[in-house]
Design an enzyme around this catalytic site. Sequence first.
Site, PDB file in Angstrom:
ATOM      1  N   TRP A 321       0.837  -1.204   0.000  1.00 25.44           N
ATOM      2  CA  TRP A 321       0.000   0.000   0.000  1.00 25.44           C
ATOM      3  C   TRP A 321       0.870   1.252   0.000  1.00 25.44           C
ATOM      4  O   TRP A 321       0.521   2.261  -0.625  1.00 25.44           O
ATOM      5  CB  TRP A 321      -0.926   0.011   1.220  1.00 25.44           C
ATOM      6  CG  TRP A 321      -1.796   1.227   1.303  1.00 25.44           C
ATOM      7  CD1 TRP A 321      -3.049   1.396   0.759  1.00 25.44           C
ATOM      8  CD2 TRP A 321      -1.494   2.476   1.951  1.00 25.44           C
ATOM      9  NE1 TRP A 321      -3.532   2.652   1.041  1.00 25.44           N
ATOM     10  CE2 TRP A 321      -2.594   3.342   1.764  1.00 25.44           C
ATOM     11  CE3 TRP A 321      -0.395   2.957   2.672  1.00 25.44           C
ATOM     12  CZ2 TRP A 321      -2.641   4.629   2.271  1.00 25.44           C
ATOM     13  CZ3 TRP A 321      -0.430   4.250   3.176  1.00 25.44           C
ATOM     14  CH2 TRP A 321      -1.543   5.060   2.973  1.00 25.44           C
ATOM     15  N   HIS A 322       2.002   1.188   0.678  1.00 30.40           N
ATOM     16  CA  HIS A 322       2.834   2.374   0.831  1.00 30.40           C
ATOM     17  C   HIS A 322       3.586   2.761  -0.429  1.00 30.40           C
ATOM     18  O   HIS A 322       3.992   3.923  -0.573  1.00 30.40           O
ATOM     19  CB  HIS A 322       3.832   2.178   1.976  1.00 30.40           C
ATOM     20  CG  HIS A 322       3.236   2.406   3.328  1.00 30.40           C
ATOM     21  ND1 HIS A 322       2.534   1.434   4.007  1.00 30.40           N
ATOM     22  CD2 HIS A 322       3.219   3.515   4.122  1.00 30.40           C
ATOM     23  CE1 HIS A 322       2.118   1.924   5.161  1.00 30.40           C
ATOM     24  NE2 HIS A 322       2.513   3.173   5.250  1.00 30.40           N
ATOM     25  N   GLY A 323       3.774   1.843  -1.338  1.00 27.93           N
ATOM     26  CA  GLY A 323       4.482   2.226  -2.548  1.00 27.93           C
ATOM     27  C   GLY A 323       4.695   1.057  -3.490  1.00 27.93           C
ATOM     28  O   GLY A 323       4.730  -0.108  -3.067  1.00 27.93           O
TER      29      GLY A 323
END
Length: 467
Positions: A321-323
């Site tokens: 989700w973060h990258g």
Amino acid sequence: MVFSTPVFLFYFLVLTLLVYYLVPRKLRNVVILISSLIFYYWGEQTYVVIMFLSTAIDFTHGLLVEHFKGKGQLKYAKMAVASSMFFNLLLLLFFKYWDFLASSFQALGLTFMPVLGVHLPIGISFYTFQTMSYTIDVYRGDTRAQRNIINFGTFVTLFPQLIAGPIIKYKDLGDQIDQRDTSIDKFGSGVQMFMIGLGKKILIANNVGMLWDSYKAMAASDLTVAGAWLGVLAFTFQIYFDFSGYSDMAVGLGRMLGFEFLPNFDHPYISRSITEFWRRWHISLSTWFREYLYIPLGGNRCSKGRWVFNLFVVWAATGIWHGASWNYVIWGLYFFVLLLVEKLWLGRLLSQLPKAVQHVYTLFFVLVSWAIFALEDFGQLGAYLKVMFGMGGVPLADGTFGYYLTSYLPILCAAAVASTNLGRVLYGKLSPRTSQAVCAALVILGLVICTGYLVDGTYNPFLYFRF
């Protein structure tokens, strides 16, 4: 447009608040919707179309879910929820992960997915999660479907938290979207919270961020053990004060408009375990994954093997989700391993140790995690971690380390103190009259100092914009 710019502070925000409080209450959501679209268009221009698309998809699907449930047609209601999730995940997959997957496949010699050079729309990870949870909550009966598309559009595009969260669920905000109270006290509290966040961002995050950038740019051969840890410590403070500062500003802006958002951070660096750290860090994301992924998978009310699998899925999803990079997947699975070890046996042992040891344990693993998070290039990441742990015959320290430590020691000490709840404790001991005077003075002083930094400086990144 970002909060920490003169354009936002002295033009956009002032004009928005002026119009908002001059129009009748029934038109205030219209003002917020228009302002939010302008706010997003300022940075993304044609990608504002995605906002219209996301709003229309989930508004329609929410009505469909409620319609079919009302008729007892649960099969069709579930299909509507699934359709909503499909469209939201498709948007996220294409804009955020297409090029990542294409590059990964091509590295394996598979060329069926071309690299398109897709630009990542700001905030897409946040607002797609928000709109997905809306149709799920309508199906669960946790909220009623919104029948006014202006009000629903206000929820989707709400500019205080549009581009970097916190992730707000409709069931927590729906009543406030339809009707909310405003007052001088609430507005004043919002201004104070906004200035706390702005100070975190401008005075702390930006300054320690320059120290991290200096170490990140160094070749591995120029690093020392102490210098590598100093660089990661700087990033540890930068990402916390950058993101929690933005969240505080979002909460403050919400209060100025009459909303009350749930807090997103609770002094995570005072934690005494990794489990506690994740109860205090990015609370809205942790809550979202728990409610909409972990529990539906079965949570911990299942066999041990299934529970481990559920935990694995959640933390792999948290990482990606973060990258769109493999280091984020590794970062998520790193925490999966730590949390699994704590829950299986280490947690009981840890609770019996002195509090100072618990803090040191937690901060050690958190600092290592931020090195994994910050360095997307595997070669650089591997070399940096080797230096941190003294591998390869690197020196312990050198003159460069001494220079940076001396230069940045005051801001690092200030960041360390600000990471604790000491300020809240001291503020609570003041009398009401004194606290009001102190707050007013700090708000004015903070605005003057932050404005000086904004006018004079050029280093002003927001780390979570790319997530």
